[in-house]
Design an enzyme around this catalytic site. Structure first.
Site, short mmCIF file in Angstrom:
data_model
loop_
_atom_site.label_atom_id
_atom_site.label_comp_id
_atom_site.label_asym_id
_atom_site.label_seq_id
_atom_site.Cartn_x
_atom_site.Cartn_y
_atom_site.Cartn_z
N LYS A 167 27.77 17.53 156.78
CA LYS A 167 28.09 16.46 155.84
C LYS A 167 26.80 15.93 155.19
O LYS A 167 26.13 16.69 154.53
CB LYS A 167 28.88 15.37 156.57
CG LYS A 167 29.97 15.92 157.52
CD LYS A 167 31.07 16.67 156.80
CE LYS A 167 32.01 17.43 157.74
NZ LYS A 167 32.61 16.67 158.84
N ASP B 130 29.21 9.02 167.11
CA ASP B 130 29.21 10.00 166.04
C ASP B 130 28.80 9.26 164.77
O ASP B 130 29.54 8.43 164.25
CB ASP B 130 30.62 10.62 165.91
CG ASP B 130 30.71 11.70 164.83
OD1 ASP B 130 29.88 11.67 163.89
OD2 ASP B 130 31.62 12.54 164.92
N ARG C 47 17.88 31.82 171.85
CA ARG C 47 18.91 30.87 172.27
C ARG C 47 18.25 29.68 172.95
O ARG C 47 18.61 28.54 172.71
CB ARG C 47 19.94 31.52 173.21
CG ARG C 47 20.89 30.50 173.82
CD ARG C 47 22.18 31.08 174.38
NE ARG C 47 22.03 32.36 175.02
CZ ARG C 47 21.45 32.58 176.21
NH1 ARG C 47 20.97 31.58 176.92
NH2 ARG C 47 21.36 33.80 176.69
N TYR D 7 37.42 11.74 164.14
CA TYR D 7 37.60 12.99 163.38
C TYR D 7 38.74 13.81 164.01
O TYR D 7 38.81 13.94 165.24
CB TYR D 7 36.29 13.76 163.41
CG TYR D 7 36.33 15.10 162.74
CD1 TYR D 7 36.45 15.17 161.36
CD2 TYR D 7 36.25 16.27 163.47
CE1 TYR D 7 36.49 16.40 160.72
CE2 TYR D 7 36.28 17.51 162.84
CZ TYR D 7 36.41 17.56 161.47
OH TYR D 7 36.45 18.78 160.85
C1 LIG Z 1 33.19 17.04 160.13
C2 LIG Z 1 33.07 16.13 161.25
C3 LIG Z 1 32.94 16.59 162.57
C4 LIG Z 1 32.98 18.05 162.91
O1 LIG Z 1 31.88 18.73 162.41
P1 LIG Z 1 31.88 20.29 161.99
O2 LIG Z 1 30.49 20.49 161.49
O3 LIG Z 1 32.93 20.48 160.95
O4 LIG Z 1 32.19 21.05 163.24
C5 LIG Z 1 32.77 15.66 163.57
N1 LIG Z 1 32.77 14.33 163.31
C6 LIG Z 1 32.92 13.85 162.06
C7 LIG Z 1 32.91 12.39 161.84
C8 LIG Z 1 33.08 14.72 161.00
O5 LIG Z 1 33.24 14.23 159.77
#
Ligand SMILES: *Cc1c(COP(=O)(O)O)cnc(C)c1O
Length: 379
Positions: A194, A169, A45, A97
């Protein structure tokens, strides 16, 4: 090193113990301490060699000092918000998101944090939203799903002037397209599920910081809260990242063609794409992005059924998520942004008819033929 080279040789790119050019998946929970307290690794961890290789690579390609890998994008985001306390206030982009909105609205509000959502493209609105207790500005650019492009450098300058952190983000752009830390952001984060992973086969999250003190705080919380990325996923993610530049070039080229096609379709009432020269955000996008990304959102003319459109496609897959090799399409109001109350969603411009398309790397002629099929079905 140039970006393409960094993807392969940046960070810890080969195994110190064996020279293996693919960092092994160190499936170990604990490590033998031959001399008490002198081990580099103690417990997975707090540190694992496979995860560490990924984290060092991410720090390199996001132009930061330290990287941290989490079990999901939301685990990364929630860990960052845990740096703050009851009573702290945040200025948050109004088009984030859906899961991020839900976390803020349903979890962190109950813990006594407060949030003001603004269109972060509007610098006067960002300034006006700052309160004495404000601790950070949190934004996505391009945003989800309206692909609003915020001038990150300008927002970061405002935030810095008020001693606030800027948290970006960067999921929709990927580090191939945009480097928020170079533009003045303090923390950049990703849903690695993604573009970074890219292959529709893992869930993960990344945080990268520039300032060592801030990095130490995130590192402390990564261990204290425990939402780490496992060794298998860390390996898979690093493998995906090696081809990020190749994939992104194919994504960007296809997106440009699909945008031109959609822009000329009479059935499309409105199109959202940072590379559209008619888009008011175009100049900022051109300035801060390297390419315009591969996400396109559009609204059909009133009366045309978006559900029928997406259900009649055969190559472009009806699915949540984005940034995959495969083109993915979805209806935000019914899918990814379903958790947002309708009036809040409409107020931020996300209409019921909006369709979001993540342009993949298929042969573009197959994508255009598929869109033809969708339009034929709704005539
Ligand atoms: C998918 C997404 C998230 C969340 O991520 P997860 O891996 O699904 O927890 C956060 N921000 C954006 C812009 C996203 O497209």
């Amino acid at each position: 090193m140039e970006f393409d080279t960094e993807l392969l040789h940046g960070g810890i790119s080969e195994d110190e113990a064996t020279g293996a050019m693919s960092i092994p998946i160190y499936m170990a929970s604990t490590f033998h301490q031959k001399k008490l307290g002198q081990n580099k690794y103690e417990y997975s961890r707090s540190g694992n060699p496979t995860r560490e290789a990924l984290e060092s690579l991410m720090a390199t390609i996001e132009h930061g000092q330290a990287g941290f890998a989490f079990a999901s994008g939301l685990a990364a985001i929630s860990t960052v918000f845990n740096m703050f306390e009851q009573g702290d206030h945040f200025v948050v982009g109004d088009d984030v998101y859906g899961g991020t909105f839900r976390m803020i609205d349903a979890v962190f509000k109950n813990m006594g944090m407060t949030f003001t959502t603004v269109d972060t493209r509007d610098l006067a609105a960002v300034k006006a939203a700052i309160q004495p207790d404000t601790k950070a500005v949190y934004l996505e650019s391009p945003s989800n799903p309206l692909l609003k492009v915020t001038d990150i450098q300008a927002v970061a300058a405002i935030a810095k002037g008020q001693h606030l952190l800027t948290i970006v983000d960067n999921t929709f752009a990927s580090p191939y397209v945009q480097h928020p830390l170079d533009l003045g952001a303090d923390i950049v984060l990703h849903s690695a599920s993604k573009y970074l992973g890219g292959h529709s086969d893992l869930i993960g999250g990344i945080v990268v910081t520039k300032d060592p003190e801030l990095g130490a705080k995130v590192g402390y919380l990564q261990n204290a809260l425990g939402a780490i990325l496992a060794p298998q996923e860390s390996w898979l993610l690093q493998r995906g990242i090696k081809t990020l530049a190749l994939r992104m070039r194919a994504h960007l080229a296809n997106a440009e063609s699909v945008f031109k096609y959609l822009k000329a379709r009479p059935e499309v009432a409105k199109i959202y794409f940072p590379g559209d020269t008619d888009n008011p955000d175009y100049a900022v996008a051109k300035k801060q992005m390297h390419g315009f990304g591969a996400m396109i959102s559009f609204e059909l003319q009133p009366g045309l059924d978006p559900v029928k459109f997406v259900e009649n496609l055969q190559v472009i897959t009806l699915a949540e998520s984005l940034g995959a090799l495969e083109s993915l399409i979805e209806i935000p109001a019914l899918m990814t942004h379903g958790a947002i109350p309708r009036e809040v969603r409409l107020a931020s411009g996300i209409q019921d008819e909006l369709i979001r398309l993540s342009v993949g790397i298929e042969d573009v002629s197959d994508l255009l033929a598929d869109l033809d099929r969708g339009f034929a079905a709704i005539q």
